[in-house]
Each structure stands twice: as structure tokens, then as C-alpha cells.
Design a protein around this motif. Structure first.
Motif, PDB file in Angstrom:
ATOM      1  N   GLU A   2      55.502  39.290  42.762  1.00 38.47           N
ATOM      2  CA  GLU A   2      56.233  40.460  42.265  1.00 38.47           C
ATOM      3  C   GLU A   2      56.376  40.369  40.743  1.00 38.47           C
ATOM      4  O   GLU A   2      56.859  39.372  40.221  1.00 38.47           O
ATOM      5  CB  GLU A   2      57.610  40.497  42.914  1.00 38.47           C
ATOM      6  CG  GLU A   2      58.387  41.730  42.548  1.00 38.47           C
ATOM      7  CD  GLU A   2      59.825  41.633  43.023  1.00 38.47           C
ATOM      8  OE1 GLU A   2      60.708  41.912  42.214  1.00 38.47           O
ATOM      9  OE2 GLU A   2      60.036  41.244  44.189  1.00 38.47           O
ATOM     10  N   GLU A 500      43.235  49.258  42.265  1.00 40.18           N
ATOM     11  CA  GLU A 500      44.133  48.121  42.044  1.00 40.18           C
ATOM     12  C   GLU A 500      44.955  48.334  40.777  1.00 40.18           C
ATOM     13  O   GLU A 500      46.135  48.015  40.720  1.00 40.18           O
ATOM     14  CB  GLU A 500      43.331  46.811  41.926  1.00 40.18           C
ATOM     15  CG  GLU A 500      42.843  46.261  43.260  1.00 40.18           C
ATOM     16  CD  GLU A 500      43.958  46.193  44.311  1.00 40.18           C
ATOM     17  OE1 GLU A 500      45.051  45.697  43.992  1.00 40.18           O
ATOM     18  OE2 GLU A 500      43.723  46.663  45.459  1.00 40.18           O
ATOM     19  N   ARG A 501      44.295  48.871  39.782  1.00 42.96           N
ATOM     20  CA  ARG A 501      44.997  49.137  38.524  1.00 42.96           C
ATOM     21  C   ARG A 501      46.072  50.203  38.742  1.00 42.96           C
ATOM     22  O   ARG A 501      47.166  50.122  38.187  1.00 42.96           O
ATOM     23  CB  ARG A 501      43.978  49.610  37.474  1.00 42.96           C
ATOM     24  CG  ARG A 501      44.558  49.708  36.081  1.00 42.96           C
ATOM     25  CD  ARG A 501      43.477  50.062  35.075  1.00 42.96           C
ATOM     26  NE  ARG A 501      44.016  50.192  33.741  1.00 42.96           N
ATOM     27  CZ  ARG A 501      43.388  50.810  32.742  1.00 42.96           C
ATOM     28  NH1 ARG A 501      42.194  51.334  32.940  1.00 42.96           N
ATOM     29  NH2 ARG A 501      43.935  50.897  31.552  1.00 42.96           N
ATOM     30  N   LYS A 503      47.778  50.748  41.434  1.00 47.58           N
ATOM     31  CA  LYS A 503      48.929  50.096  42.085  1.00 47.58           C
ATOM     32  C   LYS A 503      49.690  49.237  41.082  1.00 47.58           C
ATOM     33  O   LYS A 503      50.911  49.265  41.013  1.00 47.58           O
ATOM     34  CB  LYS A 503      48.433  49.200  43.233  1.00 47.58           C
ATOM     35  CG  LYS A 503      48.210  49.958  44.524  1.00 47.58           C
ATOM     36  CD  LYS A 503      48.315  49.033  45.721  1.00 47.58           C
ATOM     37  CE  LYS A 503      46.997  48.370  46.020  1.00 47.58           C
ATOM     38  NZ  LYS A 503      46.901  47.770  47.353  1.00 47.58           N
ATOM     39  N   GLU A 504      48.923  48.478  40.298  1.00 46.19           N
ATOM     40  CA  GLU A 504      49.506  47.525  39.365  1.00 46.19           C
ATOM     41  C   GLU A 504      50.360  48.247  38.313  1.00 46.19           C
ATOM     42  O   GLU A 504      51.520  47.911  38.106  1.00 46.19           O
ATOM     43  CB  GLU A 504      48.329  46.820  38.672  1.00 46.19           C
ATOM     44  CG  GLU A 504      48.481  45.379  38.241  1.00 46.19           C
ATOM     45  CD  GLU A 504      49.591  45.106  37.266  1.00 46.19           C
ATOM     46  OE1 GLU A 504      50.487  44.365  37.697  1.00 46.19           O
ATOM     47  OE2 GLU A 504      49.579  45.581  36.107  1.00 46.19           O
ATOM     48  N   SER A 508      53.800  48.532  41.146  1.00 49.20           N
ATOM     49  CA  SER A 508      54.067  47.152  41.561  1.00 49.20           C
ATOM     50  C   SER A 508      55.224  46.524  40.805  1.00 49.20           C
ATOM     51  O   SER A 508      55.907  45.651  41.323  1.00 49.20           O
ATOM     52  CB  SER A 508      52.810  46.311  41.369  1.00 49.20           C
ATOM     53  OG  SER A 508      52.548  46.201  39.993  1.00 49.20           O
ATOM     54  N   LYS A 509      55.460  46.987  39.587  1.00 51.71           N
ATOM     55  CA  LYS A 509      56.475  46.302  38.789  1.00 51.71           C
ATOM     56  C   LYS A 509      57.851  46.510  39.392  1.00 51.71           C
ATOM     57  O   LYS A 509      58.707  45.647  39.313  1.00 51.71           O
ATOM     58  CB  LYS A 509      56.424  46.788  37.346  1.00 51.71           C
ATOM     59  CG  LYS A 509      55.084  46.413  36.729  1.00 51.71           C
ATOM     60  CD  LYS A 509      54.987  46.734  35.271  1.00 51.71           C
ATOM     61  CE  LYS A 509      53.656  46.250  34.742  1.00 51.71           C
ATOM     62  NZ  LYS A 509      52.823  47.294  34.179  1.00 51.71           N
TER      63      LYS A 509
END
Ligand code: WTA
Length: 651
Positions: A2, A500-501, A503-504, A508-509
């Protein structure tokens, strides 16, 4: 793992704006709308309260109702599918086409002969296109693209100025199911090339040249340079516009006008899945590579239609002028698609707001009887400088609503706009949103009580909040991260080819919520006060530009070893770039030569959007032990602020 977002640190994030916000909130200035505006509004105060409630208790029902206003070839089975979050799906299995809603359905009604686009060239010529004209023109382009081998899902790059062709071509792509990627005509050949290659576009549509600030911009020449390295492009369509000689010898170039010759004016609009991609639009991020934000046919049209109709109160007789460029999201949503779906008349102006004199915008409003003006704080501040006698010379009494977008509007600009343009009669819709959100998110509607400098509250059906790094709401009056807690229909679906980017960066943060990248404060009445970005993205005259992109442009120069870029306040443009450079060993040019060369280099790499205040040469840059440049240290020094925590500083 996380990743917890950085704690908002007062010393790091726009301290100068925090102070202003506090002062503003304490002023408690309120602006109430005129009674007739409230009575006649598309959404009256009572309905607004109900909509806010419904958006909270029945989010899907709220947006479903909005979707019913549009035409669908097949109704959806489900409003919202959360099963693959954050890859939300809206109007599952619904079939539609945004161009059908923007054009086809109108030509079957009284709107067929209504003016869809009023175009004003920089030289002052007007062109009017009816819905029927626009429908037929986009059918022809859809046919032409089809004959060039463009199929559903293929990418078409559109590199055009603010002229009707851009709307025609966007709609044509939508009609046949191609994905358009509009690249703002101010971007450089390199920026164009990178975007074309990332999207693997098959076709580029451009013009010979266009007019800006009294000059002819030779756009085709920029394309020529990009085309040296665009292997996927099979055809470049060039429209005649500035009537300048261009080299068409490359077998891939064709004239737009030749393609249209004898082309059929009918085209059967393709039925698209609600989730099929409509467009990619690149925006800066915190790395050197721009993000290809992907939007779809179904939810996007629902979001922009509902927001436009309520926020700008669109009526059949309105003349709506959004003075942005179609090359940005504002133009996609609120020059082209939104106004056309709503069946209103949208204004496009090719040129510069100061050309030939600083009254050009007021002239256009008077000439066409514009009723709603939507522009940016940077434009207002620029025009303000020339004094109120310019707007005063014109009859602006047709205006009934004003709008602002792109950055927080400072109260001086708000008041000037309200008094001198709106003549105290027009509320200002300060709309906060992003390329990624597709539609207005935090915004008033005309019946709300306004506070200058605040973008009011979340639009009904939008759940926004201000939280700390752990996602907990911060107390009233305290700054924090602006997040969106529930999905909304016009949300971006992905970063093109980079799930993925996606989501990131956004999801995700802070688990479960959409992280906007902006800082905000909520006051005791629940009003939101935006304070700028919390990441390394500058907002220069309302344009998002990543510091990393500027830095990577710089280090590609043979003289530069390292570079760091920060934003510093600017009276007109909000923020501009200040650059620190470490030169390679042995570089011994004069400072003037160095500065001019590096400025020219940035311009060549990125285009004229990056306004550089200064470039200074250093022996060292402040870095963390892991080698990351600490821009906040540079910024604090530059602005004479406290430097804050230096425990991670290496040198
Ligand atoms: C900023 C433009 C304050 C914000 C539609 C956001 C604003 C970024 C406002 C998105 C506003 C936009 N008040 N800030 N009314 N509108 N912003 O993607 O920092 O070009 O994150 O979309 O502009 O810029 P973008």
C-alpha cells in the motif's frame, strides 16, 4: 504494497494559496442569483436538493434517469458494474453512439436547420453550420475514412486548430467507431510524434496552416517533421485553410477537399457498446511520458449532457461560447460533444483573444448575441489588464451566465468578470474538473449562492471529499487531498495501454477512492476551495504540464547534465516554470546564449505552452538520499518560505 500518499504539508503545497483561501473564506462574501434566473432554471433549488439527495442514496438511479434523456440503440442491462473496480463499467450492454446523439437524432427534429456551429475566423469572417450541414459533413468524412481503411477501434490523430473541421472530424470518427486522439495544435512535432506513435494512429488529419495573432502557423510543416518517424501512419489528410503552398509529394498525403469530392453524404452511424472507446486525450503526469486518458461512448455522453444542461442551464435559444480549444478536454466536452448533444448553438473562434485589439472577445459576444460565456481565469486576468473600457464599449446584455475553468479563480478576476462582463447579472459557474473526470465535478448551478473563489460543491451524483493521507476526512477549514468516493459515468476508463499505471496513479495511493491530485479545503458551509495540484504538475495558463516532462526535455540537450523545474506564481498565467540546470562539464558558453538555446530547445521539444520565467545554472541540486530531486526545497528558497523537513536531504 500500500502506497500512502504524502501527508499534505503546509510548506510543500501552495502555501501562498492557502493563505488567500483562508482570507477569502473569512470574508464571507455571498452572491445570490437573480430571482428570474432561479425561477426559469432547468434545475430549480428544490429539484437541486432532491437531486443531491438522490445522488447520495440512489447513485445508479440518478444517472439512469440522466441516461434516459439520450437515444440508445439498445438499453443497458445494468447501470453500473463494480466487479472489476477500478475498471468500472457504466450502462452495461447498452448500445449507442455519441455522434448519433449529437447529430443524427437532431436532424429528425426541428433542430435540423438550427445553427449548430457559429464560426468566427481570426480575420473576422463568419461561417454558420446547421445541424444538417454538420451531419452531412461528418458523414462524408466518415465515408472517406472508411474508404481509407479506417475501421472500428482504429486510432485517428486529429491535429487541427479551432475550426469547424475539428468538430466534423471528431464526430466522423465517432460515427464509424474509430478512436480519435486530438493533439492540440500548439504542440511541437516531437510531442505530436510521441502521441501519434503511442496511439499507433493510422491516419492524421491536419491543415496547411491557420491564423493566430496575425501570423500564419504552418501546421503542415510540423506534421512533416513528425512524419519522419511515424511508422503506423498510412495517410495524412490535409485540409486547405490558410491557402499556403505545402509539399504534398509524399505518397501518404491527400487533400481533404479531394477526398470529399463525390463522397456520399449518408453514412449509417455504427452501433457502439457503451464501453467502447471514443477518444484518447493525452495529459501530463508526474513522469516524462504523458498519459493517454481513455473515454468511452456511453457514460461520457450522459455525464456531459447532464452537467451542461444543469450548470449552464442550456435553453433552445442559447448561444454558448466556450473559448477553450477543442484540443483540450474542455473543448471535447463543452465545445463539441456537450453543446451538440444538448442541441444548442456553439461558438468557435479561430484566433487570439487580443487580436487585433483587446476587445475581440467582447466584439464576438456582441456580434452573435452570446448568452453564455465559459472561459479561463488566465484569459480574464489578461483582459483585465487592458481595463474595463474595452468590455464597456460593447453591448454584452445578451449574456446571462458566465463560467470559469482551468485553475482556481482569484477573487479580483472573479469580481472584474462579474461586474464588467456580466454587468452584475450573471452568476459565475466556477467548474472544477479534469481530463480524467470528463465532466464538471465540483460546480454550482445557477440557483446556488456563490462565494467568489469557491467552486461550490460536488454536482449531484458526484461524491467528493477532502481527506488526509489515510483517507480520513479533514476538519472544516483544513487543507487536504481532494478525492472522489464513488464512480461517475464520464470517468476515464483507463490510461491507453497502461492499466497498471491507471490503477497506480489514481486508485492505489488511497484505496477505494479516486485521487484527483488536487488540494482543497471545505468551509463550514460545505463549499469547496481548490488550491492547486499536490503533485509535480504545473498549471501554466490553465494547461497541465508535468515538471518531469520539462526536465526530460532539458536533459535531452547536449549541454545539460541535470535539470529541475518548479512552478512559481505569475500574475497572468497563474503559474510559470522556473528551471535549475547543472551543465555538463566543459560547457562554457555565455549565460545569455545558454538561456536562449535551452528555451528554444524546450519550445522545440514541447511547443510554446511552457512559459519559462528563468533558467539558472547550479553546481548542485537538493536531493534525497535515493537521488530524487527535492523540488520543494528549491521552491521554498525561491519564494522565501520555510523549507520544512530536511531529514531526507542528502546534500
Ligand atoms: C485544475 C481541465 C481550480 C485542477 C478541465 C485540475 C481547476 C486540472 C479548476 C485539470 C477550477 C481545473 N478550479 N482548479 N475550476 N478547473 N482546475 O485536465 O488542478 O486540463 O486537476 O482539465 O486543472 O486540468 P485538465
Amino acid at each position: 504494497m500500500e502506497v500512502v500518499a504524502k501527508e499534505p504539508n503546509k510548506e510543500e503545497v501552495h502555501p501562498e494559496r492557502e493563505e488567500t483561501t483562508e482570507a477569502l473564506m473569512n470574508e464571507k462574501r455571498l452572491f445570490r442569483p437573480l430571482p428570474e434566473l432561479v425561477v426559469n432554471a432547468n434545475i430549480n433549488p428544490n429539484d437541486y436538493e432532491n437531486a443531491v439527495r438522490k445522488g447520495k442514496t440512489d447513485l445508479e438511479g440518478f444517472w439512469e434517469e440522466a441516461a434516459m434523456e439520450l437515444d440508445w440503440f439498445r438499453k443497458w442491462d445494468k447501470v453500473l458494474d463494480r466487479s472489476d473496480a477500478p475498471f468500472y463499467k457504466w450502462f452495461v450492454n447498452g448500445k449507442t453512439n455519441i455522434a448519433y446523439n449529437a447529430l443524427d437524432r437532431h436532424v429528425k427534429t426541428h433542430r435540423k436547420n438550427k445553427v449548430a456551429i457559429i464560426f468566427e475566423s481570426e480575420a473576422g469572417q463568419r461561417t454558420r453550420m446547421t445541424y444538417y450541414d454538420l451531419y452531412r459533413a461528418s458523414n462524408m468524412v466518415a465515408n472517406a475514412l472508411t474508404s481509407l481503411g479506417v475501421r472500428k477501434g482504429d486510432r485517428v490523430a486529429i491535429y487541427l486548430p479551432n475550426i469547424p473541421h475539428i468538430a466534423i472530424c471528431m464526430l466522423a470518427c465517432a460515427k464509424l467507431g474509430a478512436v480519435h486522439s486530438v493533439v492540440y495544435a500548439g504542440f511541437s512535432a516531437i510531442a505530436l510524434r510521441d502521441r501519434v506513435n503511442d496511439a499507433q494512429a493510422k491516419v492524421i488529419i491536419t491543415v496547411d496552416g491557420f491564423h493566430r495573432n496575425g501570423k500564419v502557423i504552418k501546421l503542415k510543416e510540423v506534421v512533416d517533421e513528425a512524419m519522419l518517424d511515424c511508422p503506423t501512419v498510412e495517410t495524412v489528410i490535409v485540409a486547405k485553410w490558410a491557402d499556403i503552398p505545402v509539399d504534398m509529394s509524399d505518397g501518404r498525403y491527400v487533400w481533404y477537399e479531394d477526398l470529399m469530392e463525390g463522397e456520399s453524404k449518408s453514412f449509417e452511424t455504427v452501433s457502439m457498446d457503451a464501453e467502447d472507446p471514443l477518444f484518447i486525450l493525452y495529459t501530463s503526469g508526474t513522469t516524462g511520458k504523458p498519459k493517454g486518458i481513455l473515454h468511452t461512448h456511453g457514460g461520457y455522453q450522459v455525464g456531459i449532457n447532464r452537467t451542461l444542461k444543469w450548470v449552464f442551464d442550456i435553453k433552445e435559444t442559447d448561444i454558448f461560447w466556450c473559448s477553450a480549444d477543442p484540443g483540450w478536454i474542455t473543448g471535447h466536452s463543452y465545445i463539441v460533444y456537450g453543446p451538440l448533444i444538448a442541441g444548442t448553438t456553439t461558438v468557435m473562434y479561430e484566433g487570439h483573444p487580443l487580436y487585433p485589439t483587446p476587445d475581440r472577445m467582447w466584439q464576438i459576444i456582441a456580434k452573435y448575441g452570446v448568452t453564455i460565456l465559459y472561459t479561463a481565469p488566465t484569459t480574464i486576468r489578461m483582459l483585465m489588464r487592458f481595463g474595463a473600457h474595452y468590455p464597456k464599449k460593447y453591448d454584452l446584455s445578451t449574456l446571462r451566465l458566465l463560467g470559469s475553468v482551468g485553475e482556481p479563480i482569484n477573487p479580483e478576476a472573479w469580481i472584474w468578470y462579474y461586474e464588467n462582463v456580466g454587468n452584475h447579472n450573471c452568476p459565475i459557474m466556477d467548474t472544477w474538473w479534469q481530463t480524467e473526470t470528463g465532466m464538471f465535478m465540483i460546480t454550482p448551478v445557477p440557483s446556488n449562492v456563490l462565494k467568489p473563489g469557491s467552486a461550490y460543491k460536488p454536482f449531484p451524483g458526484v461524491q467528493a471529499d477532502v481527506v488526509d493521507a489515510k483517507g480520513n476526512p479533514v476538519p472544516t477549514g483544513k487543507g487536504g487531498f481532494l478525492v472522489i468516493k464513488e464512480p461517475w459515468p464520464a470517468m476515464a476508463r483507463n490510461i491507453y495501454k497502461e492499466p497498471e499505471r491507471y490503477k497506480e496513479v489514481y486508485w492505489s495511493k488511497m484505496p477505494g477512492v479516486y485521487l484527483t491530485g488536487d488540494m482543497a479545503t471545505k468551509d463550514e458551509d460545505g463549499y469547496f476551495w481548490l488550491q492547486g495540484r499536490s503533485d509535480d504538475v504545473l498549471n501554466i495558463a490553465g494547461h497541465r504540464i508535468g515538471t518531469a516532462e520539462i526536465e526530460s526535455a532539458l536533459v535531452s540537450h547536449k549541454w545539460v547534465a541535470e535539470a529541475a523545474c518548479i512552478g512559481v506564481p505569475d500574475k497572468i498565467r497563474g503559474e510559470i516554470a522556473k528551471i535549475f540546470v547543472i551543465l555538463k562539464e566543459g560547457v562554457e558558453e555565455d549565460e545569455d546564449i545558454l538561456v536562449n538555446e535551452l528555451k528554444a530547445h524546450i519550445r522545440k521539444k514541447m511547443g510554446p505552452l511552457v512559459i519559462v520565467k528563468s533558467i539558472s545554472f547550479q553546481d548542485k541540486l537538493p536531493k534525497t538520499r535515493s537521488g530524487k530531486i527535492m523540488r520543494r526545497v528549491l521552491k521554498a528558497e525561491e519564494l522565501g518560505l520555510k523549507v520544512g523537513d530536511l531529514s531526507t536531504l542528502d546534500n
